[in-house]
Design a protein around this motif. Structure first.
Motif, PDB file in Angstrom:
ATOM      1  N   GLY A   1       8.969  -1.507   3.897  1.00 35.59           N
ATOM      2  CA  GLY A   1       7.644  -1.220   4.332  1.00 35.59           C
ATOM      3  C   GLY A   1       6.816  -0.736   2.774  1.00 35.59           C
ATOM      4  N   LEU A   2       7.725  -0.345   2.067  1.00 34.61           N
ATOM      5  CA  LEU A   2       7.065  -0.150   0.754  1.00 34.61           C
ATOM      6  C   LEU A   2       6.284  -1.242   0.235  1.00 34.61           C
ATOM      7  CD1 LEU A   2       6.090   1.632  -1.855  1.00 34.61           C
ATOM      8  CD2 LEU A   2       8.571   1.080  -2.756  1.00 34.61           C
ATOM      9  N   PHE A   3       6.965  -2.404   0.227  1.00 37.08           N
ATOM     10  CA  PHE A   3       6.331  -3.646  -0.314  1.00 37.08           C
ATOM     11  C   PHE A   3       5.168  -4.003   0.479  1.00 37.08           C
ATOM     12  CE2 PHE A   3      10.800  -3.900  -2.350  1.00 37.08           C
ATOM     13  CZ  PHE A   3      10.453  -3.500  -3.324  1.00 37.08           C
ATOM     14  N   ASP A   4       5.314  -4.007   1.881  1.00 36.16           N
ATOM     15  CA  ASP A   4       4.413  -4.432   2.840  1.00 36.16           C
ATOM     16  C   ASP A   4       3.019  -3.454   2.403  1.00 36.16           C
ATOM     17  OD1 ASP A   4       5.753  -6.194   3.975  1.00 36.16           O
ATOM     18  OD2 ASP A   4       6.469  -4.741   5.685  1.00 36.16           O
ATOM     19  N   VAL A   5       3.072  -2.221   2.048  1.00 31.72           N
ATOM     20  CA  VAL A   5       1.900  -1.534   1.770  1.00 31.72           C
ATOM     21  C   VAL A   5       1.469  -2.121   0.307  1.00 31.72           C
ATOM     22  CG1 VAL A   5       1.153   0.647   0.968  1.00 31.72           C
ATOM     23  CG2 VAL A   5       2.694   0.487   3.037  1.00 31.72           C
ATOM     24  N   LEU A   6       2.435  -2.272  -0.586  1.00 32.12           N
ATOM     25  CA  LEU A   6       1.707  -2.707  -1.958  1.00 32.12           C
ATOM     26  C   LEU A   6       1.139  -3.997  -1.893  1.00 32.12           C
ATOM     27  CD1 LEU A   6       4.736  -1.689  -4.178  1.00 32.12           C
ATOM     28  CD2 LEU A   6       2.691  -0.264  -3.970  1.00 32.12           C
ATOM     29  N   GLU A   7       1.778  -4.869  -1.087  1.00 36.84           N
ATOM     30  CA  GLU A   7       0.882  -6.213  -0.912  1.00 36.84           C
ATOM     31  C   GLU A   7      -0.134  -6.296   0.191  1.00 36.84           C
ATOM     32  OE1 GLU A   7       4.496  -8.567  -0.210  1.00 36.84           O
ATOM     33  OE2 GLU A   7       4.453  -9.221  -2.359  1.00 36.84           O
ATOM     34  N   SER A   8      -0.512  -5.317   0.664  1.00 37.11           N
ATOM     35  CA  SER A   8      -1.343  -5.188   1.848  1.00 37.11           C
ATOM     36  C   SER A   8      -2.953  -5.225   1.288  1.00 37.11           C
ATOM     37  CB  SER A   8      -1.473  -3.958   2.783  1.00 37.11           C
ATOM     38  OG  SER A   8      -1.685  -2.930   2.012  1.00 37.11           O
ATOM     39  N   ASN A   9      -3.867  -5.520   2.228  1.00 33.32           N
ATOM     40  CA  ASN A   9      -5.384  -5.551   1.749  1.00 33.32           C
ATOM     41  C   ASN A   9      -6.029  -3.988   1.471  1.00 33.32           C
ATOM     42  OD1 ASN A   9      -5.484  -8.446   2.416  1.00 33.32           O
ATOM     43  ND2 ASN A   9      -6.081  -8.156   4.365  1.00 33.32           N
ATOM     44  N   ARG A  10      -4.934  -3.182   1.894  1.00 29.00           N
ATOM     45  CA  ARG A  10      -5.542  -1.777   1.463  1.00 29.00           C
ATOM     46  C   ARG A  10      -5.646  -1.658   0.030  1.00 29.00           C
ATOM     47  NH1 ARG A  10      -1.566   1.787   5.429  1.00 29.00           N
ATOM     48  NH2 ARG A  10      -0.342  -0.056   5.053  1.00 29.00           N
ATOM     49  N   ILE A  11      -4.630  -2.195  -0.774  1.00 31.77           N
ATOM     50  CA  ILE A  11      -4.441  -1.964  -1.963  1.00 31.77           C
ATOM     51  C   ILE A  11      -5.935  -2.679  -2.586  1.00 31.77           C
ATOM     52  CG2 ILE A  11      -3.584  -2.458  -4.312  1.00 31.77           C
ATOM     53  CD1 ILE A  11      -2.312  -0.450  -2.591  1.00 31.77           C
ATOM     54  N   PHE A  12      -6.327  -3.723  -2.030  1.00 33.22           N
ATOM     55  CA  PHE A  12      -7.231  -4.578  -2.699  1.00 33.22           C
ATOM     56  C   PHE A  12      -8.582  -3.942  -2.370  1.00 33.22           C
ATOM     57  CE2 PHE A  12     -10.670  -7.423  -1.360  1.00 33.22           C
ATOM     58  CZ  PHE A  12     -11.111  -8.074  -2.536  1.00 33.22           C
ATOM     59  N   TRP A  13      -8.856  -3.470  -1.110  1.00 33.19           N
ATOM     60  CA  TRP A  13     -10.027  -2.657  -0.795  1.00 33.19           C
ATOM     61  C   TRP A  13     -10.286  -1.313  -1.703  1.00 33.19           C
ATOM     62  CZ3 TRP A  13     -14.034  -4.878   1.203  1.00 33.19           C
ATOM     63  CH2 TRP A  13     -14.047  -6.044   1.917  1.00 33.19           C
ATOM     64  N   THR A  14      -9.013  -0.698  -1.936  1.00 32.28           N
ATOM     65  CA  THR A  14      -8.947   0.507  -2.651  1.00 32.28           C
ATOM     66  C   THR A  14      -9.536   0.185  -3.960  1.00 32.28           C
ATOM     67  OG1 THR A  14      -7.374   1.426  -1.450  1.00 32.28           O
ATOM     68  CG2 THR A  14      -7.592   2.597  -3.593  1.00 32.28           C
ATOM     69  N   PHE A  15      -9.021  -0.961  -4.481  1.00 31.85           N
ATOM     70  CA  PHE A  15      -9.437  -1.410  -5.706  1.00 31.85           C
ATOM     71  C   PHE A  15     -11.007  -1.638  -5.815  1.00 31.85           C
ATOM     72  CE2 PHE A  15     -10.349  -5.174  -8.520  1.00 31.85           C
ATOM     73  CZ  PHE A  15     -10.179  -4.692  -9.868  1.00 31.85           C
ATOM     74  N   LEU A  16     -11.398  -2.468  -4.989  1.00 30.52           N
ATOM     75  CA  LEU A  16     -12.649  -3.087  -4.735  1.00 30.52           C
ATOM     76  C   LEU A  16     -13.551  -1.881  -4.720  1.00 30.52           C
ATOM     77  CD1 LEU A  16     -14.617  -5.382  -4.635  1.00 30.52           C
ATOM     78  CD2 LEU A  16     -14.388  -5.587  -2.185  1.00 30.52           C
TER      79      LEU A  16
END
Length: 277
Positions: free
Chosen positions: A47-62
């Protein structure tokens, strides 16, 4: 007082912008990491790695990067540019310099008026100078001068040490009078060295070889010494001590008050020279 909008912008600049920059930094690092090996090493944490590799991180960054960029551009437009700041500083310095020049002219005029009260006969070679004390550097800054002889009325040295010469004696004792100084030559150099600690080089810089000095210290209303008035003459009998002291005592408080009130605007050519100006 600052408006609420200005306070809000200050809050954004101090708190929000650094937080956004931190989020961009962390999320960017997370996206750049390859988690395949870590998934194999830690199979219980999918679950942790799913979150880290999800699009949410990308959108947070963007989103954080975009907001940080917009906020940075707006704050940059709000702040004055370096060129504009330099222009304003130069303008303020020019205005202060003009005020300083006017102060010098004012004191020159007051010293001229004082000279008329001394009842000096026409043709007498004398000079009156005002020196303001610079406590940070332990020196005196010339801030006004009058002499009927134009060759000695122009500015000479930009500063004078407060621990040598007749000026130093008057500064320490409030009043100093000496009309026994030899006119020139070795006798004068030896006298100045013995009584006033004036070096050979400093002796060579003295343009007016005065044989009489009268120095009156000027104290402000708080009793703090701020300057000295110096009267000097080539003729050792030009002034009687009691008479010249009475004349300087009469104007001491007025000069001290003006120096105290105008000191922050008085130009300091010694500091300008040290700065290469």
């Amino acid at each position: 007082m600052k408006s609420r909008w200005d306070k809000f912008l200050d809050f954004l600049a101090v708190w929000v912008q650094p937080i956004l920059a931190f989020i961009v930094l962390v999320s960017g690092a997370i996206m750049s990491f390859d988690y395949k090996k870590m998934r194999a090493d830690f199979p219980r944490w999918p679950g942790l790695f799913d979150v880290l590799e999800s699009n949410r991180i990308f959108w947070t960054f963007l989103i954080s990067a975009v907001f940080s960029l917009i906020l940075g551009l707006y704050l940059a437009r709000r702040e004055k540019t370096l060129v504009k700041l330099k222009t304003e500083i130069q303008k303020q310095q020019d205005e202060k310099g003009e005020i300083g020049n006017n102060i010098i002219i004012l004191f020159d005029g007051l010293l001229l008026n004082l000279s008329r009260k001394l009842d000096v006969p026409r043709g007498a070679n004398f000079r009156i100078s005002l020196y303001v004390h610079d406590p940070d550097k332990g020196r005196f800054i010339p801030c006004g001068r009058y002499s009927p002889d134009p060759t000695v009325s122009n500015p000479g040295r930009t500063s004078y040490p407060d621990n040598e010469g007749c000026i130093a004696e008057g500064w320490k004792r409030e009043w100093h009078f000496d009309n026994s100084i030899p006119a020139s030559g070795t006798a004068r150099r030896n006298y100045n060295q013995k009584h006033y600690g004036i070096s050979e080089d400093a002796n060579a810089e003295i343009r007016m070889l005065s044989c009489l000095y009268a120095v009156r210290r000027l104290d402000n209303v708080l009793g703090t010494p701020v300057a000295v008035l110096v009267v000097e003459a080539m003729d050792s009998n030009q002034f009687q001590q009691d008479v010249i002291r009475g004349k300087l005592d009469d104007v001491a408080d007025d000069f001290a008050r003006m120096v105290h009130n105008l000191k922050s605007y008085i130009p300091n050519p010694a500091s300008a020279a040290e700065s290469g100006l």
